[in-house]
Design a protein around this motif. Structure first.
Motif, PDB file in Angstrom:
ATOM      1  N   SER A 110      12.880  78.304 -22.535  1.00  0.00           N
ATOM      2  CA  SER A 110      12.399  77.004 -22.971  1.00  0.00           C
ATOM      3  C   SER A 110      13.547  75.785 -22.528  1.00  0.00           C
ATOM      4  CB  SER A 110      11.943  76.921 -24.142  1.00  0.00           C
ATOM      5  OG  SER A 110      13.302  77.184 -25.109  1.00  0.00           O
ATOM      6  N   HIS A 138       9.213  71.923 -17.132  1.00  0.00           N
ATOM      7  CA  HIS A 138       8.421  72.007 -18.185  1.00  0.00           C
ATOM      8  C   HIS A 138       7.017  71.597 -18.211  1.00  0.00           C
ATOM      9  CE1 HIS A 138       7.332  71.886 -22.541  1.00  0.00           C
ATOM     10  NE2 HIS A 138       8.512  72.605 -22.716  1.00  0.00           N
ATOM     11  N   ALA A 150      14.063  71.919 -25.830  1.00  0.00           N
ATOM     12  CA  ALA A 150      14.647  71.731 -24.556  1.00  0.00           C
ATOM     13  C   ALA A 150      16.018  71.242 -24.776  1.00  0.00           C
ATOM     14  CB  ALA A 150      13.876  70.661 -23.784  1.00  0.00           C
TER      15      ALA A 150
END
Length: 433
Positions: free
Chosen positions: A109, A116, A403
């Motif tokens: 992630s 993303h 993130a």
């Protein structure tokens, strides 16, 4: 051109090119042409059937770009490389080559904001599910994989979280599931890290960053290690079955079954399929400019890492700096792993926050004079930006937290200026903050 077992700096200067017989040009020429002549009908037919090497149309291949691709492959000890028009094109092609609607990929992630967004939203429009996991524990990848998973993906150093995960363990998870491990190694190109030394099968790059290195052009690349068995379990018919769009060619049988020859089927599939059909091809001039950067990459990489270490140590000791997130510091949770994986240093991009919070960060960015405020990273020059309001601004607060992008983060990409001049600029900007 044969490549003896040269060291990285020699490969960066010589691999993939010999002066041509017509001009004897020592520099790689810029072949600024759309098309290439055929000697006769048989020659043309052989080129289209992949029976002999050569050039047809710059969308499929170009002599200048070919040198770039061969040089990148040689620097990695890899079987093949395909250059693309941008890093984002490289990422999209690497996924789309073997993934279709109804299937999924599993990724860490802690990703660059553009990646993303591509994974969470754009791929979803094409019916491809992306499963984001906490990459600090390789078991999270294993738990997310199912029968429809096509690949495992992550970044060698998280941008901008600066996490350094157990990459060999993640590779093992992928391989135990019969899946390729794709690693975005943009921030840690060789000699910082060879992704194939930690088990990756495919590496993707934004050539715009440290490889090009001078902020002059956009580019991307997909590099194939050449050892993944695409035929195991019959999971990848895109590569192992006859291709109906290319005369029924079976790239696995053509390129991967000769003993002792590394497989180049993945890159060939991308070149003859996605590059042909979608065409995110680098301009020959851009390939030439990236080659200029590549020639000094090993030298610049060492300078970037050395300067980043000094800057991180300076910031960590500064009273106006609340935190520094650089894996080269003993205070970083992944420091021990970073030392093992990145012997010359874990890149030159990291984040820090000021004790005065967001407003202090804005004042700092307004006050820098030597540092440049822009959205690129790993230019030769030192660069700063506020990610939460720019590169990661499309993310929700929850996604920003996932993130590793707190609202007060300033991201710095440390350049190769004299480090004393970098520190002096940071000092005067911090005083104004």
């Amino acid at each position: 051109m044969p490549t003896p077992p040269w060291h990285a700096q020699t490969l960066a200067l010589h691999a993939g090119h010999a002066p041509d017989a017509d001009t004897l040009s020592r520099a790689v020429p810029i072949h600024q042409t759309t098309s290439f002549l055929f000697r006769d009908p048989e020659h043309a037919a052989n080129l289209f059937a992949l029976k002999e090497p050569g050039y047809i149309y710059t969308r499929l291949g170009n002599p200048t770009t070919d040198v770039l691709e061969k040089r990148l492959a040689a620097l990695h000890g890899a079987s093949a490389c395909v250059a693309t028009a941008s890093g984002m094109a490289a990422i999209f092609y690497a996924v789309a080559a073997i993934t279709k609607a109804g299937q999924n990929i599993v990724t860490g992630s802690n990703l660059y904001g553009g990646t993303h967004t591509l994974f969470a939203h754009t791929l979803a429009r094409f019916g491809i599910e992306v499963r984001f996991v906490d990459s600090s524990d390789p078991a999270n990848f294993a738990r997310a994989i199912d029968a429809d998973t096509r690949l495992v993906y992550t970044e060698s150093i998280g941008n901008p979280r600066c996490n350094v995960d157990d990459l060999p363990a993640i590779a093992k998870v992928a391989h135990e599931a019969g899946l390729p491990f794709i690693l975005d190694n943009t921030v840690a190109a060789p000699p910082i890290l060879n992704p194939f030394d930690v088990g990756a099968d495919i590496a993707v790059y934004s050539l715009t960053k440290i490889i090009g290195g001078h902020g002059t052009c956009i580019g991307g690349a997909i590099v194939e290690a050449g050892g993944f068995d695409w035929s195991a379990g019959g999971r990848f018919p895109e590569i192992t079955a006859p291709d109906p769009t290319y005369h029924g060619a079976n790239f696995w049988e053509m390129l991967c079954t000769l003993e002792g020859t590394p497989c180049s089927a993945f890159c060939t599939k991308i070149r003859t399929g996605l590059m042909r059909d979608i065409g995110a091809t680098p301009a020959p001039l851009n390939s030439f400019l990236v080659i200029q950067g590549l020639e000094t990459l090993p030298l610049r990489a060492k300078a970037h890492c050395a300067n980043a270490q000094r800057v991180a140590q300076y910031l960590e000791a500064h009273p106006k700096v609340a935190w520094v997130n650089y894996a080269g510091l003993p205070s970083h949770k992944d420091h021990a792993r970073a030392k093992a994986l990145f012997p010359i240093g874990p890149g030159a991009v990291f984040g820090f926050g000021l004790t005065g919070g967001i407003e202090a960060g804005k004042a700092f960015i307004k006050s820098v004079r030597l540092c440049s405020h822009l959205a690129n990273i790993l230019d030769a020059k030192t660069l700063v930006i506020h990610p939460a309001s720019t590169t990661h601004s499309q993310l929700t607060p929850e996604e920003l937290a996932q993130a590793g992008v707190p609202a007060d983060m300033v991201r710095i990409s440390v350049g190769i200026e004299d480090v004393e001049d970098i520190l002096a600029d940071l000092e005067q900007a911090l005083e104004k903050a």
